[in-house]
Design a protein around this motif. Sequence first.
Motif, PDB file in Angstrom:
ATOM      1  N   VAL B 271     -40.356 -23.248 -73.702  1.00 59.49           N
ATOM      2  CA  VAL B 271     -39.884 -22.366 -72.624  1.00 59.49           C
ATOM      3  C   VAL B 271     -38.496 -22.812 -72.152  1.00 59.49           C
ATOM      4  CG1 VAL B 271     -40.386 -21.425 -70.331  1.00 59.49           C
ATOM      5  CG2 VAL B 271     -42.258 -21.868 -71.914  1.00 59.49           C
ATOM      6  N   SER B 272     -38.259 -24.124 -72.123  1.00 58.88           N
ATOM      7  CA  SER B 272     -36.942 -24.591 -71.670  1.00 58.88           C
ATOM      8  C   SER B 272     -35.849 -24.163 -72.655  1.00 58.88           C
ATOM      9  CB  SER B 272     -36.936 -26.100 -71.435  1.00 58.88           C
ATOM     10  OG  SER B 272     -37.232 -26.790 -72.602  1.00 58.88           O
ATOM     11  N   ILE B 273     -36.166 -24.101 -73.944  1.00 57.19           N
ATOM     12  CA  ILE B 273     -35.157 -23.636 -74.915  1.00 57.19           C
ATOM     13  C   ILE B 273     -34.890 -22.137 -74.702  1.00 57.19           C
ATOM     14  CG2 ILE B 273     -34.576 -23.343 -77.353  1.00 57.19           C
ATOM     15  CD1 ILE B 273     -36.327 -25.779 -77.914  1.00 57.19           C
ATOM     16  N   PHE B 274     -35.942 -21.396 -74.372  1.00 49.43           N
ATOM     17  CA  PHE B 274     -35.723 -19.971 -74.072  1.00 49.43           C
ATOM     18  C   PHE B 274     -34.772 -19.820 -72.886  1.00 49.43           C
ATOM     19  CE2 PHE B 274     -36.904 -16.501 -71.164  1.00 49.43           C
ATOM     20  CZ  PHE B 274     -36.377 -15.451 -71.895  1.00 49.43           C
ATOM     21  N   TYR B 275     -34.995 -20.610 -71.828  1.00 50.81           N
ATOM     22  CA  TYR B 275     -34.097 -20.533 -70.661  1.00 50.81           C
ATOM     23  C   TYR B 275     -32.659 -20.890 -71.072  1.00 50.81           C
ATOM     24  CZ  TYR B 275     -37.763 -19.930 -67.112  1.00 50.81           C
ATOM     25  OH  TYR B 275     -38.768 -19.440 -66.342  1.00 50.81           O
ATOM     26  N   ALA B 276     -32.530 -21.934 -71.907  1.00 49.13           N
ATOM     27  CA  ALA B 276     -31.186 -22.340 -72.345  1.00 49.13           C
ATOM     28  C   ALA B 276     -30.500 -21.193 -73.084  1.00 49.13           C
ATOM     29  CB  ALA B 276     -31.280 -23.573 -73.243  1.00 49.13           C
ATOM     30  N   CYS B 277     -31.255 -20.529 -73.964  1.00 53.21           N
ATOM     31  CA  CYS B 277     -30.719 -19.398 -74.732  1.00 53.21           C
ATOM     32  C   CYS B 277     -30.316 -18.266 -73.777  1.00 53.21           C
ATOM     33  CB  CYS B 277     -31.785 -18.934 -75.725  1.00 53.21           C
ATOM     34  SG  CYS B 277     -31.257 -17.625 -76.818  1.00 53.21           S
ATOM     35  N   LEU B 278     -31.183 -17.990 -72.799  1.00 50.51           N
ATOM     36  CA  LEU B 278     -30.906 -16.920 -71.832  1.00 50.51           C
ATOM     37  C   LEU B 278     -29.641 -17.222 -71.028  1.00 50.51           C
ATOM     38  CD1 LEU B 278     -31.927 -14.376 -70.236  1.00 50.51           C
ATOM     39  CD2 LEU B 278     -33.139 -15.956 -68.739  1.00 50.51           C
ATOM     40  N   PHE B 279     -29.570 -18.427 -70.461  1.00 45.98           N
ATOM     41  CA  PHE B 279     -28.416 -18.763 -69.618  1.00 45.98           C
ATOM     42  C   PHE B 279     -27.125 -18.792 -70.437  1.00 45.98           C
ATOM     43  CE2 PHE B 279     -31.771 -21.056 -66.979  1.00 45.98           C
ATOM     44  CZ  PHE B 279     -31.895 -19.995 -66.099  1.00 45.98           C
ATOM     45  N   ASN B 280     -27.193 -19.363 -71.652  1.00 43.27           N
ATOM     46  CA  ASN B 280     -25.992 -19.391 -72.497  1.00 43.27           C
ATOM     47  C   ASN B 280     -25.564 -17.982 -72.896  1.00 43.27           C
ATOM     48  OD1 ASN B 280     -26.299 -22.512 -74.393  1.00 43.27           O
ATOM     49  ND2 ASN B 280     -25.545 -22.085 -72.372  1.00 43.27           N
ATOM     50  N   GLY B 281     -26.541 -17.125 -73.224  1.00 42.32           N
ATOM     51  CA  GLY B 281     -26.219 -15.749 -73.611  1.00 42.32           C
ATOM     52  C   GLY B 281     -25.544 -14.997 -72.472  1.00 42.32           C
ATOM     53  N   VAL B 282     -26.119 -15.098 -71.281  1.00 44.09           N
ATOM     54  CA  VAL B 282     -25.543 -14.418 -70.111  1.00 44.09           C
ATOM     55  C   VAL B 282     -24.156 -14.985 -69.805  1.00 44.09           C
ATOM     56  CG1 VAL B 282     -25.814 -14.098 -67.617  1.00 44.09           C
ATOM     57  CG2 VAL B 282     -27.791 -13.823 -69.123  1.00 44.09           C
ATOM     58  N   PHE B 283     -24.035 -16.313 -69.900  1.00 41.50           N
ATOM     59  CA  PHE B 283     -22.752 -16.963 -69.623  1.00 41.50           C
ATOM     60  C   PHE B 283     -21.662 -16.435 -70.561  1.00 41.50           C
ATOM     61  CE2 PHE B 283     -19.891 -20.491 -70.855  1.00 41.50           C
ATOM     62  CZ  PHE B 283     -19.241 -20.687 -69.650  1.00 41.50           C
ATOM     63  N   PHE B 284     -21.959 -16.378 -71.863  1.00 35.70           N
ATOM     64  CA  PHE B 284     -20.922 -15.945 -72.804  1.00 35.70           C
ATOM     65  C   PHE B 284     -20.604 -14.448 -72.650  1.00 35.70           C
ATOM     66  CE2 PHE B 284     -21.800 -19.992 -75.009  1.00 35.70           C
ATOM     67  CZ  PHE B 284     -20.503 -20.450 -75.045  1.00 35.70           C
ATOM     68  N   LEU B 285     -21.615 -13.647 -72.253  1.00 40.07           N
ATOM     69  CA  LEU B 285     -21.311 -12.236 -71.978  1.00 40.07           C
ATOM     70  C   LEU B 285     -20.287 -12.133 -70.848  1.00 40.07           C
ATOM     71  CD1 LEU B 285     -24.774 -10.400 -72.209  1.00 40.07           C
ATOM     72  CD2 LEU B 285     -22.737  -9.907 -73.557  1.00 40.07           C
ATOM     73  N   MET B 286     -20.456 -12.972 -69.830  1.00 37.30           N
ATOM     74  CA  MET B 286     -19.514 -12.947 -68.698  1.00 37.30           C
ATOM     75  C   MET B 286     -18.143 -13.480 -69.102  1.00 37.30           C
ATOM     76  SD  MET B 286     -21.977 -13.815 -65.447  1.00 37.30           S
ATOM     77  CE  MET B 286     -22.425 -15.453 -65.945  1.00 37.30           C
ATOM     78  N   VAL B 287     -18.144 -14.500 -70.006  1.00 38.15           N
ATOM     79  CA  VAL B 287     -16.856 -15.039 -70.475  1.00 38.15           C
ATOM     80  C   VAL B 287     -16.075 -13.962 -71.241  1.00 38.15           C
ATOM     81  CG1 VAL B 287     -15.803 -16.722 -72.056  1.00 38.15           C
ATOM     82  CG2 VAL B 287     -17.572 -17.449 -70.469  1.00 38.15           C
ATOM     83  N   PHE B 288     -16.798 -13.098 -71.990  1.00 31.60           N
ATOM     84  CA  PHE B 288     -16.115 -12.012 -72.705  1.00 31.60           C
ATOM     85  C   PHE B 288     -15.407 -11.095 -71.712  1.00 31.60           C
ATOM     86  CE2 PHE B 288     -19.811 -12.263 -75.938  1.00 31.60           C
ATOM     87  CZ  PHE B 288     -19.291 -13.429 -76.445  1.00 31.60           C
ATOM     88  N   ILE B 289     -16.098 -10.769 -70.622  1.00 30.05           N
ATOM     89  CA  ILE B 289     -15.501  -9.889 -69.603  1.00 30.05           C
ATOM     90  C   ILE B 289     -14.278 -10.572 -68.987  1.00 30.05           C
ATOM     91  CG2 ILE B 289     -15.909  -8.848 -67.325  1.00 30.05           C
ATOM     92  CD1 ILE B 289     -18.850  -8.433 -68.269  1.00 30.05           C
ATOM     93  N   ILE B 290     -14.408 -11.875 -68.725  1.00 36.59           N
ATOM     94  CA  ILE B 290     -13.288 -12.630 -68.145  1.00 36.59           C
ATOM     95  C   ILE B 290     -12.094 -12.625 -69.105  1.00 36.59           C
ATOM     96  CG2 ILE B 290     -12.530 -14.972 -67.541  1.00 36.59           C
ATOM     97  CD1 ILE B 290     -15.318 -15.390 -66.291  1.00 36.59           C
ATOM     98  N   GLY B 291     -12.360 -12.899 -70.382  1.00 35.07           N
ATOM     99  CA  GLY B 291     -11.274 -12.964 -71.371  1.00 35.07           C
ATOM    100  C   GLY B 291     -10.535 -11.646 -71.509  1.00 35.07           C
ATOM    101  N   PHE B 292     -11.284 -10.550 -71.674  1.00 35.24           N
ATOM    102  CA  PHE B 292     -10.636  -9.239 -71.820  1.00 35.24           C
ATOM    103  C   PHE B 292     -10.046  -8.772 -70.490  1.00 35.24           C
ATOM    104  CE2 PHE B 292     -13.231  -9.028 -75.719  1.00 35.24           C
ATOM    105  CZ  PHE B 292     -12.260  -8.602 -76.601  1.00 35.24           C
ATOM    106  N   GLY B 293     -10.713  -9.125 -69.370  1.00 31.80           N
ATOM    107  CA  GLY B 293     -10.192  -8.756 -68.054  1.00 31.80           C
ATOM    108  C   GLY B 293      -8.854  -9.421 -67.778  1.00 31.80           C
TER     109      GLY B 293
END
Lengths: 87, 495
Positions: B271-293
């Motif tokens: 379950v902790s690996i699932f959380y890590a995957c979730l948080f990393n996935g959400v984080f990188f989605l936001m980084v994409f918005i930051i980069g293009f923004g």
Amino acid sequence: MLDYPRESKQAPQKAGKGPDIILVSSVSVAYYGFLFAGILVPAMLASPAVLGIPWSFLLGASLLIFLIVSTGIYVLVSNAQDGHHDG
Amino acid sequence: MDNTQINPISLEFFLVFVLITLGVTYWAARRSRSSSEFYTGGGNMSALGNGLAIAGDFMSAAALLGVSAMITQVGFDGMLYGIGFVSGWPIVLALVAERLRRLGRFTFADALSTRVSERPIRIFSALSSLIVIAFYLIAQMVGAGQLVQLLFGLNYNVAIVFVGGLMVCYVIFGGMLATSWVQIIKAVLLLCGTALVAGLTLARFHFSLGELLGTAVAIHPHHAAILAPSALSRDPVSGLSLGIALMFGTSGLPHILMRFFTVPDVKTARVSIFYACLFNGVFFLMVFIIGFGAIGLVMPNPAFHTVSGALRGGANMVTMHLAYAVGGSALMGFISAIAFATILAVVAGLTLSGASTISHDLYACLVGSKSEKHELAVMRAATLVIGGAAIALGIIFRNQNVAYMVGLALSIAASANFPVLLLALRWDGITTAGALYGGIIGLVSAFGLTLLGPSVWVKTLNHPAAVFPWDPPAIFTVPLTFVAIIAISLYTKQK
């Protein structure tokens, strides 16, 4: 110093190997499929898909969501199998 | 509007972070008495806490500042890094996590040594782990020094000593418990800060991703080309090789593998690996918005550029400038403090992993510890040595291009640690000779080919052309290691 394998058995795995194979193969196909699309049809990826959002962004975000969801499903299935064995 | 001046809000936020984490370290020090408590925090962490700590190990300053800067500069290619990092979690979960957690105790060498002869495999895994940690640590320390110099106006050497001193303090006194909580606090702050910048950026484009990307295409000199993966089509072998290093490297990183022992059982580890995957996935989605923004809001604004047209503070400062553009100096101060906190948390985790390798794998298991107290003393001494070495290397490599070092660490982890670990955990036929010599072949080939590749041979050593044209070499070295381990194991078994 260098010997044959020790007598200790492989680590026990309570969850079946089916979910392992499905997760690794589906993630590999999705990830490398995405990379190959980038190699073979980069111009297509840059073209708009919906609401001005290009295929590259749509597929990249979808891949991330797929990775998260497939990991979640794997955890649910494996932990349920573990619980079944424990019970 | 010179926002590269020392920002008092950054300093205030950062001092609050340091005070809170030192308080956590004091609390953890009172709870960490045994070696188990020091190495694994007692093994009682929750899935959410451990997931945040694992995710925090991958949400480094390089990920926040470097990936967003790469997206701003070249567009979509930066996204491939984020996706590659996240793709490592399903692999580690399906192939490594369960068996490693059932066999190991403190480090991944514990699991390996239940399958093959202990002495040679512990020496190999300790050597390989320390090399991976050293490259990771140098990259983080140099980044920390440059960032602190830029954000707080501190002298580079003073900044390095300050970072080194704090990380040693967290690890020596608080062990895994303090290191994990520092990582958790930082991960929560980083996710909140990134969400705030991404949300405010989207608000400037009426919450329309299409409008944000359309503006970026109109402003960027490469226009629509930034929406396609240009590096992949230019050099497909290197692109695929990077994909392999990112995907399989995670499964060989000692400081990540060590975290599977901080939870009570296999189910919690999953379950902790699932959380890590979730948080990393959400984080990188936001980084994409930051980069293009940033292309839309920072690139056209002359206030963020020098007279020569370069970005103030360098390309990696693009997230800070965007934070200033959408939230003023308060948000920029907050993000700056988070960026520094991020580095502190990551280097503390690396130092703990390195010190555990020395005190547990090399000293306690090979030399033989007189007592648990003695082993902990060795661990503290090892932390001091690693901290001192990190400070010295951070100063020595100050003016070097160290960007390749994280890639090198991932390449070695994918090429040496991952194949040995996977086959030891899942193949009955592995022999000590196969694991040892196969692992050494992976280690030497990944190291040597990276040295001869474009990142080091051309960009760092200034040779006109690379001896080995692809970077990273994982597409060749990972299969090579698998073949070597299997062939040597079959040969030695037959003999």
